[in-house]
Motif scaffolding. Structure first.
Motif, PDB file in Angstrom:
ATOM      1  N   ARG A 405       5.195  -9.416  12.375  1.00  0.00           N
ATOM      2  CA  ARG A 405       6.621  -9.108  12.241  1.00  0.00           C
ATOM      3  C   ARG A 405       6.823  -7.727  11.599  1.00  0.00           C
ATOM      4  N   LEU A 406       5.915  -7.317  10.727  1.00  0.00           N
ATOM      5  CA  LEU A 406       6.004  -5.982  10.132  1.00  0.00           C
ATOM      6  C   LEU A 406       5.865  -4.919  11.219  1.00  0.00           C
ATOM      7  N   LEU A 407       4.893  -5.122  12.111  1.00  0.00           N
ATOM      8  CA  LEU A 407       4.696  -4.162  13.196  1.00  0.00           C
ATOM      9  C   LEU A 407       5.879  -4.164  14.155  1.00  0.00           C
ATOM     10  N   GLN A 408       6.475  -5.326  14.371  1.00  0.00           N
ATOM     11  CA  GLN A 408       7.607  -5.433  15.295  1.00  0.00           C
ATOM     12  C   GLN A 408       8.865  -4.740  14.761  1.00  0.00           C
ATOM     13  N   LEU A 409       8.929  -4.489  13.452  1.00  0.00           N
ATOM     14  CA  LEU A 409      10.106  -3.825  12.890  1.00  0.00           C
ATOM     15  C   LEU A 409      10.267  -2.412  13.435  1.00  0.00           C
ATOM     16  N   GLY A 410       9.150  -1.788  13.794  1.00  0.00           N
ATOM     17  CA  GLY A 410       9.221  -0.448  14.365  1.00  0.00           C
ATOM     18  C   GLY A 410       9.953   0.528  13.452  1.00  0.00           C
ATOM     19  N   GLU A 411      11.012   1.173  13.993  1.00  0.00           N
ATOM     20  CA  GLU A 411      11.757   2.169  13.226  1.00  0.00           C
ATOM     21  C   GLU A 411      12.482   1.566  12.034  1.00  0.00           C
ATOM     22  N   LEU A 412      12.730   0.260  12.053  1.00  0.00           N
ATOM     23  CA  LEU A 412      13.401  -0.386  10.916  1.00  0.00           C
ATOM     24  C   LEU A 412      12.557  -0.348   9.650  1.00  0.00           C
ATOM     25  N   ARG A 413      11.250  -0.066   9.819  1.00  0.00           N
ATOM     26  CA  ARG A 413      10.408   0.056   8.619  1.00  0.00           C
ATOM     27  C   ARG A 413      10.895   1.206   7.738  1.00  0.00           C
ATOM     28  N   THR A 414      11.521   2.223   8.337  1.00  0.00           N
ATOM     29  CA  THR A 414      12.082   3.329   7.557  1.00  0.00           C
ATOM     30  C   THR A 414      13.185   2.817   6.640  1.00  0.00           C
ATOM     31  N   HIS A 415      14.020   1.925   7.188  1.00  0.00           N
ATOM     32  CA  HIS A 415      15.074   1.322   6.361  1.00  0.00           C
ATOM     33  C   HIS A 415      14.448   0.485   5.249  1.00  0.00           C
ATOM     34  N   LEU A 416      13.435  -0.254   5.582  1.00  0.00           N
ATOM     35  CA  LEU A 416      12.737  -1.073   4.586  1.00  0.00           C
ATOM     36  C   LEU A 416      12.208  -0.194   3.456  1.00  0.00           C
ATOM     37  N   GLN A 417      11.626   0.934   3.820  1.00  0.00           N
ATOM     38  CA  GLN A 417      11.033   1.832   2.830  1.00  0.00           C
ATOM     39  C   GLN A 417      12.084   2.483   1.933  1.00  0.00           C
ATOM     40  N   GLN A 418      13.264   2.752   2.493  1.00  0.00           N
ATOM     41  CA  GLN A 418      14.285   3.496   1.752  1.00  0.00           C
ATOM     42  C   GLN A 418      15.207   2.602   0.940  1.00  0.00           C
ATOM     43  N   GLU A 419      15.485   1.406   1.433  1.00  0.00           N
ATOM     44  CA  GLU A 419      16.522   0.588   0.822  1.00  0.00           C
ATOM     45  C   GLU A 419      15.996  -0.600   0.012  1.00  0.00           C
ATOM     46  N   VAL A 420      14.851  -1.105   0.363  1.00  0.00           N
ATOM     47  CA  VAL A 420      14.339  -2.311  -0.303  1.00  0.00           C
ATOM     48  C   VAL A 420      13.317  -1.887  -1.354  1.00  0.00           C
ATOM     49  N   THR A 421      13.687  -1.979  -2.605  1.00  0.00           N
ATOM     50  CA  THR A 421      12.800  -1.530  -3.681  1.00  0.00           C
ATOM     51  C   THR A 421      12.751  -2.596  -4.765  1.00  0.00           C
ATOM     52  N   SER A 422      11.767  -3.454  -4.705  1.00  0.00           N
ATOM     53  CA  SER A 422      11.579  -4.464  -5.741  1.00  0.00           C
ATOM     54  C   SER A 422      10.104  -4.831  -5.796  1.00  0.00           C
ATOM     55  N   ALA A 423       9.703  -5.333  -6.950  1.00  0.00           N
ATOM     56  CA  ALA A 423       8.320  -5.760  -7.116  1.00  0.00           C
ATOM     57  C   ALA A 423       7.989  -6.893  -6.153  1.00  0.00           C
ATOM     58  N   ASP A 424       8.957  -7.765  -5.947  1.00  0.00           N
ATOM     59  CA  ASP A 424       8.740  -8.898  -5.059  1.00  0.00           C
ATOM     60  C   ASP A 424       8.445  -8.433  -3.635  1.00  0.00           C
ATOM     61  N   ALA A 425       9.233  -7.478  -3.143  1.00  0.00           N
ATOM     62  CA  ALA A 425       9.043  -6.990  -1.780  1.00  0.00           C
ATOM     63  C   ALA A 425       7.690  -6.305  -1.629  1.00  0.00           C
ATOM     64  N   ILE A 426       7.294  -5.539  -2.633  1.00  0.00           N
ATOM     65  CA  ILE A 426       6.011  -4.835  -2.561  1.00  0.00           C
ATOM     66  C   ILE A 426       4.852  -5.825  -2.534  1.00  0.00           C
ATOM     67  N   LEU A 427       4.936  -6.883  -3.336  1.00  0.00           N
ATOM     68  CA  LEU A 427       3.864  -7.885  -3.318  1.00  0.00           C
ATOM     69  C   LEU A 427       3.841  -8.647  -1.996  1.00  0.00           C
ATOM     70  N   LYS A 428       5.010  -8.891  -1.446  1.00  0.00           N
ATOM     71  CA  LYS A 428       5.052  -9.586  -0.158  1.00  0.00           C
ATOM     72  C   LYS A 428       4.397  -8.746   0.939  1.00  0.00           C
ATOM     73  N   ILE A 429       4.726  -7.474   0.959  1.00  0.00           N
ATOM     74  CA  ILE A 429       4.144  -6.592   1.980  1.00  0.00           C
ATOM     75  C   ILE A 429       2.652  -6.397   1.716  1.00  0.00           C
ATOM     76  N   GLY A 430       2.276  -6.267   0.440  1.00  0.00           N
ATOM     77  CA  GLY A 430       0.865  -6.114   0.099  1.00  0.00           C
ATOM     78  C   GLY A 430       0.015  -7.300   0.509  1.00  0.00           C
ATOM     79  N   SER A 431       0.619  -8.472   0.550  1.00  0.00           N
ATOM     80  CA  SER A 431      -0.137  -9.670   0.952  1.00  0.00           C
ATOM     81  C   SER A 431      -0.548  -9.636   2.417  1.00  0.00           C
ATOM     82  N   LEU A 432       0.043  -8.719   3.216  1.00  0.00           N
ATOM     83  CA  LEU A 432      -0.267  -8.618   4.646  1.00  0.00           C
ATOM     84  C   LEU A 432      -1.438  -7.677   4.916  1.00  0.00           C
ATOM     85  N   TYR A 433      -1.963  -7.054   3.863  1.00  0.00           N
ATOM     86  CA  TYR A 433      -3.053  -6.077   4.019  1.00  0.00           C
ATOM     87  C   TYR A 433      -4.247  -6.695   4.755  1.00  0.00           C
TER      88      TYR A 433
END
Length: 543
Positions: A405-433
């Motif tokens: 689903r992260l890959l499917q976001l495509g250009e929306l990942r830019t919005h994710l990077q700019q607007e979503v800033t929390s420790a929770d979100a970073i840990l969630k994304i980091g778990s996909l490594y």
């Protein structure tokens, strides 16, 4: 009144100090129950020409005696300083309010509003039983005095305010904060032991940032917790002249100590004394504070006694201070309360809010607190990873993240990077490594962008974010509703990558390293990823 009582009073009054515009009865132990017993004192006041200061500390006044003294003061328009602490020792609670009406807060209300107080510089009202009502009356009087004096072109510039042990609580403190903010001239504030918890502390924080000449701030023995500590830390950033900070016995706790350390690192250049004793601060947080005072050339006293360091932590703190040639600055650690037994359960300590004596269900107070926090520039980085304006795809992804689903976001990942800033979100994304090249790149690029934004602000803002991250990783005991995450090695590998990047401040890496090294057992399940992160942090510290 018996003749021996009169003789005793006469002898005491003979020791009265008179001179330089000051009439002092300090420490005479006078027990003035009625108008007759206060007659001579009232006459002395009436006959003193040019009275500028009146000291009544260490005596005890009844209602009628207070009335007589208040009457004597009515025409003393040159009076500037009143030292009226400890004036009701041994009195019944029923006696104090009427006495205050005449000689206490209500009694001096008209005095404070009069032209004679337009030049008032010091106001000392220790242990007067003011209570919430007295605090409100005092605030209104000071505000009115400021209004009147400003209309004449010479605004009230009160420099010293002392009101310890007065049961002001949140409402009284919040009322006084309005006066403090309006005046903006305070150099010393002493309000210890007033039953103030986080909402009152937040109000005071909002006020002190408007008093740039503040040198001494003493709020000993009130209750901060994280909710009060963060706005107070933010407010301290505005004070370049602060020399003494006393937050001892204030339940600052580890998260609050980390926030204060951030302010120490970036400001407070002439600080001389810092008291964070008896605040439930752990070893790692205490070491972060120690690091933060390394460049404080004027520091004379650091008090971290009575916290939760443990024997090894006390020794580590002493060693750290010695290595910075500040061993003589550290106060005794003889009352340390030892390691916290429940550190591993740090993320689920929701009951800590009970210490605030304020329920989270009190919507009105929570809304007020949110406004004050917003005014002080404090933002939260807790468990809410998305803003209300985030696209539905982002919200859906974070509710159930997956690499696909992260890959499917495509250009929306830019919005994710700019607007979503929390420790929770970073840990969630980091778990996909993973080692899959496409997934690895997407995860690291997203986390790089998010962390670059989060860590590019003030030191305090980045420390607040890292504090939340540490709580979620189980490395720091937290408060409120921040939950500990279920960690996987990929999250630590993302951090290993991040701490080596230019955007990751060295002092933030140092903070992370301290907590990891002191609580590394919490991350044993992550195996070699923990060791890789630790090594990266150590190398960063040697750069």
């Amino acid at each position: 009144m018996a003749s021996d009582d009169i003789a005793q009073l006469a002898d005491a009054l003979s020791k009265t100090h008179v001179g330089d515009g000051e009439l002092s009865y300090k420490g005479l132990g006078l027990k003035l129950d009625n108008a007759e017993s206060a007659e001579q004192l009232a006459q002395d006041i009436k006959q003193y020409q040019g009275l500028r200061a009146l000291r009544l500390e260490g005596n005890t006044l009844g209602v009628e005696a207070a009335q007589a003294i208040a009457k004597a003061l009515e025409n003393k328009d040159m009076l500037q300083v009143c030292y009226w602490s400890d004036m009701f020792t041994g009195r019944l609670r029923s006696e104090i309010p009427p006495a205050l009406v005449r000689n206490g807060v209500k009694g001096i209300e008209q005095l404070l509003k009069s032209p004679s107080c337009h030049t008032l510089r010091e106001l000392k009202l220790n242990n007067c039983g003011m209570g919430i009502g007295g605090g409100k009356i005092l605030s209104e009087a000071l505000i009115e005095c400021h209004r009147q004096s400003s209309s004449l072109g010479a605004p009230l510039r009160l420099r010293v305010f002392i009101a310890g042990r007065n049961r002001l609580e949140n409402e009284g403190a919040s009322a006084l904060a309005k006066a403090f903010q309006l005046m903006g001239s305070l150099e010393e504030i002493h309000m210890p032991q007033n039953g103030i918890n986080y909402s009152g502390v937040m109000a005071l924080a909002s006020a002190i940032r408007h008093n740039p000449e503040l040198r001494v701030l003493n709020l000993n023995d009130n209750t901060f917790t994280k909710k009060g500590s963060l706005p107070m830390a933010q407010a301290l950033r505005h004070l370049r002249n602060i020399q003494v900070i006393n937050f001892g016995d204030c339940l600052v706790r580890s998260e609050g100590a980390v926030a204060l350390a951030a302010v120490l690192r970036e400001g407070l250049p002439i600080l001389k004394e810092l008291n964070l004793s008896f605040g439930e601060i752990t070893e790692a947080a205490a070491l972060v504070v120690a690091q933060a005072v390394a460049d404080k050339a004027d520091l004379e006293k650091l008090d971290l006694n009575g916290n939760c360091l443990g024997e090894e932590g006390c020794e580590a703190l002493r060693e750290a201070m010695e290595n910075m040639n500040k061993g003589d600055v550290l106060e005794s650690l003889s009352d340390d309360e030892g390691d916290e037994d429940d550190e591993d359960d740090s993320g689920n300590d929701d009951d800590d809010d009970d210490d605030d004596d304020v329920s989270d269900d009190c919507n009105e107070e929570n809304e007020e607190g949110s406004e004050i926090a917003k005014e002080n520039g404090i933002t939260t980085n807790g468990n809410s990873p998305v803003s209300p304006n985030s696209p539905a795809e982002i919200t859906s992804f974070l509710s159930c993240p997956s690499a696909e689903r992260l890959l499917q976001l495509g250009e929306l990942r830019t919005h994710l990077q700019q607007e979503v800033t929390s420790a929770d979100a970073i840990l969630k994304i980091g778990s996909l490594y993973s080692e899959d090249p496409e997934t690895k790149t997407a995860v690291l690029d997203t986390i790089d962008a998010m962390l670059k934004k989060l860590l590019s602000g003030s030191t305090l803002q980045s420390y607040c974010f890292l504090s939340t991250l540490l709580v979620m990783m189980g490395l720091l005991k937290g408060e409120g509703k921040t939950k500990k995450a279920l960690l996987v090695p990929g999250q630590l590998l993302c951090l290993e990558h991040a701490v080596q990047q230019e955007y990751f401040p060295k002092h933030d890496a140092s903070l992370l390293h301290i907590f990891l090294s002191r609580n590394g057992g919490v991350l044993k399940s992550c195996g070699s990823a923990r060791e890789r992160l630790s090594s990266a942090l150590e190398r960063r510290g040697q750069d």
